[in-house]
Design a protein around this motif. Structure first.
Motif, PDB file in Angstrom:
ATOM      1  N   THR A 547       0.668  -5.557  -8.057  1.00 22.57           N
ATOM      2  CA  THR A 547       1.243  -6.054  -9.310  1.00 22.57           C
ATOM      3  C   THR A 547       0.144  -6.184 -10.348  1.00 22.57           C
ATOM      4  O   THR A 547      -1.049  -6.210 -10.023  1.00 22.57           O
ATOM      5  N   LYS A 548       0.529  -6.307 -11.603  1.00 23.68           N
ATOM      6  CA  LYS A 548      -0.453  -6.437 -12.678  1.00 23.68           C
ATOM      7  C   LYS A 548      -1.262  -7.727 -12.552  1.00 23.68           C
ATOM      8  O   LYS A 548      -2.365  -7.821 -13.059  1.00 23.68           O
ATOM      9  N   GLY A 549      -0.719  -8.717 -11.881  1.00 23.35           N
ATOM     10  CA  GLY A 549      -1.440  -9.963 -11.690  1.00 23.35           C
ATOM     11  C   GLY A 549      -2.460  -9.922 -10.573  1.00 23.35           C
ATOM     12  O   GLY A 549      -3.144 -10.909 -10.322  1.00 23.35           O
ATOM     13  N   GLY A 550      -2.571  -8.774  -9.875  1.00 24.11           N
ATOM     14  CA  GLY A 550      -3.562  -8.642  -8.813  1.00 24.11           C
ATOM     15  C   GLY A 550      -3.065  -9.010  -7.440  1.00 24.11           C
ATOM     16  O   GLY A 550      -3.803  -8.896  -6.462  1.00 24.11           O
ATOM     17  N   LYS A 551      -1.811  -9.456  -7.337  1.00 22.82           N
ATOM     18  CA  LYS A 551      -1.258  -9.801  -6.033  1.00 22.82           C
ATOM     19  C   LYS A 551      -0.422  -8.646  -5.494  1.00 22.82           C
ATOM     20  O   LYS A 551      -0.122  -7.684  -6.205  1.00 22.82           O
ATOM     21  N   PHE A 552      -0.046  -8.757  -4.204  1.00 25.46           N
ATOM     22  CA  PHE A 552       0.773  -7.747  -3.559  1.00 25.46           C
ATOM     23  C   PHE A 552       2.119  -8.346  -3.161  1.00 25.46           C
ATOM     24  O   PHE A 552       2.202  -9.524  -2.786  1.00 25.46           O
ATOM     25  N   THR A 553       3.154  -7.518  -3.241  1.00 22.71           N
ATOM     26  CA  THR A 553       4.473  -7.918  -2.750  1.00 22.71           C
ATOM     27  C   THR A 553       4.912  -6.906  -1.712  1.00 22.71           C
ATOM     28  O   THR A 553       4.755  -5.698  -1.909  1.00 22.71           O
ATOM     29  N   GLU A 554       5.484  -7.386  -0.613  1.00 25.29           N
ATOM     30  CA  GLU A 554       5.889  -6.489   0.461  1.00 25.29           C
ATOM     31  C   GLU A 554       7.183  -5.767   0.094  1.00 25.29           C
ATOM     32  O   GLU A 554       8.146  -6.378  -0.364  1.00 25.29           O
ATOM     33  N   SER A 555       7.177  -4.457   0.299  1.00 25.29           N
ATOM     34  CA  SER A 555       8.346  -3.639   0.010  1.00 25.29           C
ATOM     35  C   SER A 555       9.123  -3.372   1.287  1.00 25.29           C
ATOM     36  O   SER A 555       8.529  -3.159   2.350  1.00 25.29           O
ATOM     37  N   PRO A 556      10.470  -3.344   1.215  1.00 24.00           N
ATOM     38  CA  PRO A 556      11.271  -3.038   2.399  1.00 24.00           C
ATOM     39  C   PRO A 556      11.363  -1.541   2.678  1.00 24.00           C
ATOM     40  O   PRO A 556      12.033  -1.131   3.629  1.00 24.00           O
ATOM     41  N   LEU A 557      10.702  -0.701   1.868  1.00 21.90           N
ATOM     42  CA  LEU A 557      10.869   0.742   1.971  1.00 21.90           C
ATOM     43  C   LEU A 557      10.032   1.382   3.071  1.00 21.90           C
ATOM     44  O   LEU A 557      10.235   2.547   3.394  1.00 21.90           O
ATOM     45  N   ALA A 558       9.083   0.649   3.648  1.00 25.06           N
ATOM     46  CA  ALA A 558       8.212   1.244   4.668  1.00 25.06           C
ATOM     47  C   ALA A 558       8.981   1.453   5.963  1.00 25.06           C
ATOM     48  O   ALA A 558       9.664   0.549   6.456  1.00 25.06           O
ATOM     49  N   SER A 559       8.886   2.664   6.535  1.00 24.76           N
ATOM     50  CA  SER A 559       9.468   2.912   7.853  1.00 24.76           C
ATOM     51  C   SER A 559       8.446   2.536   8.910  1.00 24.76           C
ATOM     52  O   SER A 559       7.259   2.384   8.637  1.00 24.76           O
ATOM     53  N   ASP A 560       8.905   2.388  10.159  1.00 23.61           N
ATOM     54  CA  ASP A 560       8.006   1.824  11.165  1.00 23.61           C
ATOM     55  C   ASP A 560       6.877   2.775  11.558  1.00 23.61           C
ATOM     56  O   ASP A 560       5.819   2.347  11.960  1.00 23.61           O
ATOM     57  N   GLY A 561       7.054   4.104  11.473  1.00 21.90           N
ATOM     58  CA  GLY A 561       5.966   5.025  11.796  1.00 21.90           C
ATOM     59  C   GLY A 561       5.591   5.035  13.260  1.00 21.90           C
ATOM     60  O   GLY A 561       4.517   5.502  13.626  1.00 21.90           O
ATOM     61  N   ARG A 562       6.474   4.471  14.108  1.00 18.92           N
ATOM     62  CA  ARG A 562       6.214   4.387  15.553  1.00 18.92           C
ATOM     63  C   ARG A 562       4.925   3.602  15.801  1.00 18.92           C
ATOM     64  O   ARG A 562       4.593   2.681  15.085  1.00 18.92           O
ATOM     65  N   TRP A 563       4.177   3.971  16.848  1.00 25.35           N
ATOM     66  CA  TRP A 563       2.924   3.267  17.150  1.00 25.35           C
ATOM     67  C   TRP A 563       1.838   3.934  16.309  1.00 25.35           C
ATOM     68  O   TRP A 563       1.129   4.824  16.759  1.00 25.35           O
ATOM     69  N   ALA A 564       1.712   3.490  15.072  1.00 25.17           N
ATOM     70  CA  ALA A 564       0.909   4.207  14.073  1.00 25.17           C
ATOM     71  C   ALA A 564      -0.576   3.897  14.209  1.00 25.17           C
ATOM     72  O   ALA A 564      -0.973   2.779  14.512  1.00 25.17           O
ATOM     73  N   TRP A 565      -1.386   4.897  13.903  1.00 19.99           N
ATOM     74  CA  TRP A 565      -2.847   4.751  13.966  1.00 19.99           C
ATOM     75  C   TRP A 565      -3.525   5.032  12.638  1.00 19.99           C
ATOM     76  O   TRP A 565      -4.725   4.857  12.500  1.00 19.99           O
ATOM     77  N   GLY A 566      -2.785   5.490  11.645  1.00 22.13           N
ATOM     78  CA  GLY A 566      -3.401   5.810  10.368  1.00 22.13           C
ATOM     79  C   GLY A 566      -2.358   5.913   9.283  1.00 22.13           C
ATOM     80  O   GLY A 566      -1.152   5.918   9.548  1.00 22.13           O
TER      81      GLY A 566
END
Length: 597
Positions: A547-566
């Motif tokens: 965000t412009k204020g320098g903070k982060f907000t979590e988005s629901p758009l991320a998929s799980d990516g299985r057992w992700a490494w990168g």
């Protein structure tokens, strides 16, 4: 907490031997250096703002910036840069080649520098013409105006000798256009400015622009547009050593050689022979020599690790190639199981320059953290619970791992690499033993210095804000970037195109874990907040929007990516927007031989 000033004193002499006057002199020198560094950071921020304003209207069919808009930005004694007016962009191509997969070639053009001289008889009008000329050359290279905001990075700011209040700045710009039915076209350029302070204003004295690189994809890729060409590119006896799996190697080689269970061996990509094509370095398990494949314009590759002194048989977990002494070639830093080593490049051979005993190194990140022009190294360490080194306690928020390390670059001369462990003095000792897998640097708050994000397994991640002098403060919690879970890796990028840097974190995703942690009987004696932390360990990847204020907000758009490494952001389909490549997988048992883990 020991400061960098104290660290500098400790390097020069011990407290018992140091006269008070010498200690005071070192402290005053360091204070002066920090003040000058802060001043240069302020100038860098203001320079970036000026260039950003110039570039702002140069998007989505907008008009070229008018001379009337530009004139107030220049000092009265600004000077233009003379060049050959008839020399066009295409006439100075230094090299051109194709890369990419079958059916989706990528055209790459590199350009030579044009001979330029400053004509003292010119004035602000000619300097403004330089800006217009630069915009026109970008338009020619892109085939039109950019389709999104220009990326502006201030790389260097130095005072001009004999000109108080004047600074030379070097910036890197990236312009992108995504024409319909064509792949993305990007142009990278270098901008050198001379600026001077006039009262409270910062004015431009000279504007020197150079197109460096043009990359164009042939068109949007399809979902079946990738072809595995490893077998046709990586050929020969050494390539055969890449075929056995980790279980095969554990059956074939002595356990003392260091063939682990999980195969934590990264890949380093860097142009080491200067032909404009990225080469590939492959760290290997213990007992198998590391490999370096130099790629050629005709699509072939040659394995030369032995010739260049990089065919180590020690268990190697990570590598990074970067110019550590400013001599123009790329030195190396590598993580091994038990040590962190730095190598200087002498001609075409790598020679060890420094070694630090450490635990198992899992990841490396490189950046100039204190603004002295030298690249420093941050190393992640991991206490492996799978081989009995340590078990995370508590599991959901452990801090009993092996400590990460910041190596501060103190090199004074080419090929005389010198580093010191500055973890304690930099503030990066806070949360430094949290089973770290990977780290990434980014000036996420656009204040001119490099901040650091660390992805940790078994608990909270760390976001360290840089003061500008290499002093870091851990701020993940109050900035919304903690993401407690099974962190494996993280990447900064503007993923939603709003001009703010976002953060994508690769985590473990487990459907079995979600089922178990969702039951009422799971951890029934702890409160709901702590149970939620256990449950989060199985949820998968996290997308944090800046965000412009320098903070982060979590988005629901991320998929799980299985057992992700990168989490690797790149434009895969040529549409000008960043996609994400997420490698995934974990150990499993074979049917009839052993049960699943």
């Amino acid at each position: 907490m020991m400061t960098l000033a104290c660290l500098a004193v400790g390097l020069l002499t011990s407290p018992q031997q140091a006269p008070a006057a010498a200690v005071q002199e070192v402290a005053e020198t360091r204070a002066t250096e920090l003040a000058e560094l802060g001043r240069r950071e302020e100038i860098a921020s203001r320079v970036g703002a000026i260039v950003g304003a110039i570039e702002e209207s140069f998007v989505s069919g907008g008009e070229l910036v008018s001379a009337e808009q530009l004139m107030p930005l220049f000092a009265e004694d600004a000077r233009g840069v003379l060049r050959d007016e008839d020399q066009r962009l295409g006439d100075r191509t230094a090299s051109s080649y194709l890369v990419g997969g079958p059916g989706h070639p990528v055209s790459v053009e590199r350009f030579t520098s044009m001979a330029k001289t400053v004509d003292e008889a010119t004035g602000p009008e000619d300097a403004v013409d330089d800006v217009q000329r630069a915009r026109e050359s970008v338009t020619r290279a892109l085939g039109g105006v950019p389709s999104r905001a220009t990326e502006v990075r201030v790389k260097e700011v130095t005072p001009v000798a004999g000109m108080p209040g004047s600074y030379d700045a070097r910036l890197l710009l990236r312009h992108v256009r995504s024409p319909e039915k064509l792949g993305a076209i990007s142009v990278s350029s270098t901008l050198r400015l001379r600026v001077i302070e006039e009262g409270e204003a910062l004015k431009l004295l000279q504007y020197d622009f150079q197109v460096d690189l043009r990359v164009q994809t042939a068109g949007p890729a399809t979902t079946d547009g990738f072809v595995d060409v490893a077998g046709t590119v990586l050929k020969g006896p050494r390539a055969a050593l890449l075929r056995p799996s980790i279980p095969n190697l554990r059956d074939l080689l002595d356990s003392g050689l260091g063939v682990g269970v999980l195969g934590h061996h990264g890949v380093a990509v860097s142009d080491l022979d200067g032909n404009g094509i990225e080469d590939i370095y492959l760290p290997q398990p213990g007992g198998i020599p590391n490999q370096l494949w130099l790629r050629q314009p005709d699509g072939t590759a040659a394995e030369v690790a032995g010739v260049m002194g990089l065919d180590f048989v020690d268990a190697t977990t990570s590598a990074v190639f970067v110019d550590l002494d400013g001599d123009g070639d790329r030195d190396a830093c590598m993580g091994f199981d038990g040590s962190l080593r730095v190598f200087r490049r002498e001609g075409n051979v790598y020679v060890q320059a420094a070694s630090f005993e450490r635990g198992s190194i899992t990841g490396l990140a490189a950046a100039d953290v204190n603004g002295d022009g030298l690249v420093d190294i941050y190393a992640c360490a991991y206490a492996n619970p799978y081989n009995g080194t340590a078990f995370p306690v508590p599991y959901h928020d452990a801090a009993n791992g092996q400590e990460n390390t910041l190596l501060l670059n103190l090199t004074k001369e080419a090929d005389e690499l010198a580093f010191v462990d500055a973890t304690q003095g930099s503030g990066l000792n806070v949360g430094a033993a949290r089973f770290s897998f990977a780290a990434t640097f980014e000036d996420y708050d656009s204040d001119g210095d490099m901040d650091l994000y660390v992805a940790n397994d078994f608990g909270r991640n760390g976001l360290y804000l840089n003061s500008g002098s290499g002093q870091f403060t851990e701020r993940a919690g109050d900035l919304g970037a903690m993401d407690i879970g099974a962190g494996m890796a993280a990447s900064f990028a503007d993923l939603d195109g709003d001009g703010q840097v976002d953060l994508y974190v690769a985590n473990m995703a487990s459907s079995a874990g979600r089922r178990i942690t969702g039951q009422e009987v799971f951890q029934a004696r702890v409160d709901d907040e702590e149970r939620a932390l256990f449950r989060r360990h199985a949820k998968g990847n996290t997308l944090l929007l800046g965000t412009k204020g320098g903070k982060f907000t979590e988005s629901p758009l991320a998929s799980d990516g299985r057992w992700a490494w990168g989490a690797i952001p790149l434009d895969l389909d040529g549409n000008g927007a960043l996609d994400l490549y997420v490698p995934n997988g974990f150990v499993t048992g074979s049917k009839g031989k052993a049960p699943d883990l």
